[in-house]
Design an enzyme around this catalytic site. Structure first.
Site, short mmCIF file in Angstrom:
data_model
loop_
_atom_site.label_atom_id
_atom_site.label_comp_id
_atom_site.label_asym_id
_atom_site.label_seq_id
_atom_site.Cartn_x
_atom_site.Cartn_y
_atom_site.Cartn_z
N SER A 141 0.86 -1.18 0.00
CA SER A 141 0.00 0.00 0.00
C SER A 141 0.90 1.22 0.00
O SER A 141 2.05 1.16 0.47
CB SER A 141 -0.90 0.02 1.25
N TYR A 198 -1.34 -0.88 10.21
CA TYR A 198 -1.48 -1.14 8.78
C TYR A 198 -0.20 -0.79 8.02
O TYR A 198 0.29 -1.59 7.21
CB TYR A 198 -2.66 -0.33 8.24
#
Length: 252
Positions: free
Chosen positions: A145, A158
C-alpha cells in the site's frame, strides 16, 4: 508468461475487491483460478460464476493454506499466486480510549504480513517443481500500500504490515531466483472497493480529488490489469510498483 488453460492461479482475498477483480481477469485469460478467502465471504459465489474453485481458508493457518495450494496443484501447474487478503483496523497509538491494544496490532501484522508470507512460501514450494514456462516456474505478486511509504495518523499497524511486505519483496525475489520464481509487489493508492462504497459521496469525491491524475479512485480491475502485465513482462522482478495516480498521502 502467458496464462493458459493448463495454468493455475491462486488468489487470496478473492471474494471481493482487488482479489475478485484479479480472479475474474485471470479466468477470462483462460487460466484455472482458485479463490482463497474466509468461509463467510462471497468467494464461493464468485468461483461459481467464473468456473473457478473456492477454498475457504484463513491465510494465517498453515494447514488450511496447504490444503488450498494442494487443491490448486491438482488442477494443473500453479504458476501465479496473488496475495490480496488483508485488513485495515485503524487506531491511534494513544487516544482518548487509551493505548492501541497489542492484540489489535498483532492481528493486522499476522493477517497482512505473516499471512502473505505463509501463502508465498507454500506456493513457492509447489512452483519450484514446475517445468519452466517462458523462463519462469512461477510468479508471486504481493499487495502492499502507499501507506507503507506515507502511513497516516491511525495507520501504525497497517503501515507496519505493508512496510513489511515492501521489505520482503527483494530478499524473497533473491531467495527464489534460483528456482525460477519471480516476486513482485503492487502498492495501491485509494481503490474503489466495497469499503469505499459505504462512504458518503462527499467523502469519496474529496478522496478522488486528492489524486493528481487521474483525479479519481482506482478501479480494482486496474490492479488486476497490472498483475496481468507483470506476468507478461519476464524482466520484472524484486520490485514494488505504486499504483496510485501520483498520490502522496498527507498525515491524515
Amino acid at each position: 508468461m502467458e496464462l493458459g488453460s493448463d495454468d493455475v492461479v491462486l488468489v487470496t482475498g478473492g471474494g471481493s475487491g482487488m482479489g475478485e477483480a484479479t480472479a475474474r481477469r485471470c479466468a477470462a485469460l483462460g487460466a484455472q483460478v482458485v479463490l482463497l478467502d474466509l468461509p463467510g465471504s462471497p468467494g464461493g459465489e464468485i468461483a461459481a460464476e467464473i468456473g473457478g474453485t473456492f477454498c475457504p481458508a484463513d491465510v494465517r493457518d498453515e494447514d488450511q493454506v496447504s490444503d488450498a495450494v494442494r487443491e490448486a496443484t491438482q488442477l494443473g501447474a500453479l504458476r501465479l499466486a496473488v496475495c490480496c487478503a488483508g485488513v485495515v483496523n485503524p487506531g491511534r497509538i494513544l487516544s482518548r480510549r487509551g493505548t492501541l491494544g497489542l492484540d489489535a496490532y498483532r492481528t493486522v501484522i499476522e493477517i497482512n504480513l505473516i499471512g502473505t508470507f505463509n501463502v508465498m512460501r507454500l506456493a513457492a514450494e509447489q512452483m519450484a517443481e514446475n517445468p519452466p514456462k517462458d523462463g519462469d516456474r512461477g510468479l508471486i505478486v504481493m499487495t502492499a500500500s502507499v501507506a507503507a511509504f506515507e502511513g497516516q495518523i491511525g495507520q501504525a499497524a497497517y503501515a507496519s504490515s505493508k512496510g513489511g511486505i515492501v521489505g520482503l519483496t527483494l530478499p524473497a525475489a533473491r531467495d527464489l531466483a534460483r528456482h525460477g520464481i519471480r516476486v513482485m509487489t503492487i502498492a495501491p493508492g485509494i481503490v474503489d472497493t466495497a469499503m469505499m462504497a459505504s462512504l458518503p459521496e462527499e467523502t469519496k469525491t474529496g478522496l478522488a480529488s486528492s489524486v493528481p491524475h487521474p483525479a479519481r479512485l482506482a478501479d480494482p480491475d486496474e490492479y488486476a490489469l497490472l498483475v496481468e502485465q507483470i506476468a507478461a513482462n519476464p524482466y520484472l522482478n524484486g520490485e514494488v510498483i505504486r499504483l496510485d495516480g501520483a498520490l502522496r498521502m498527507g498525515p491524515g
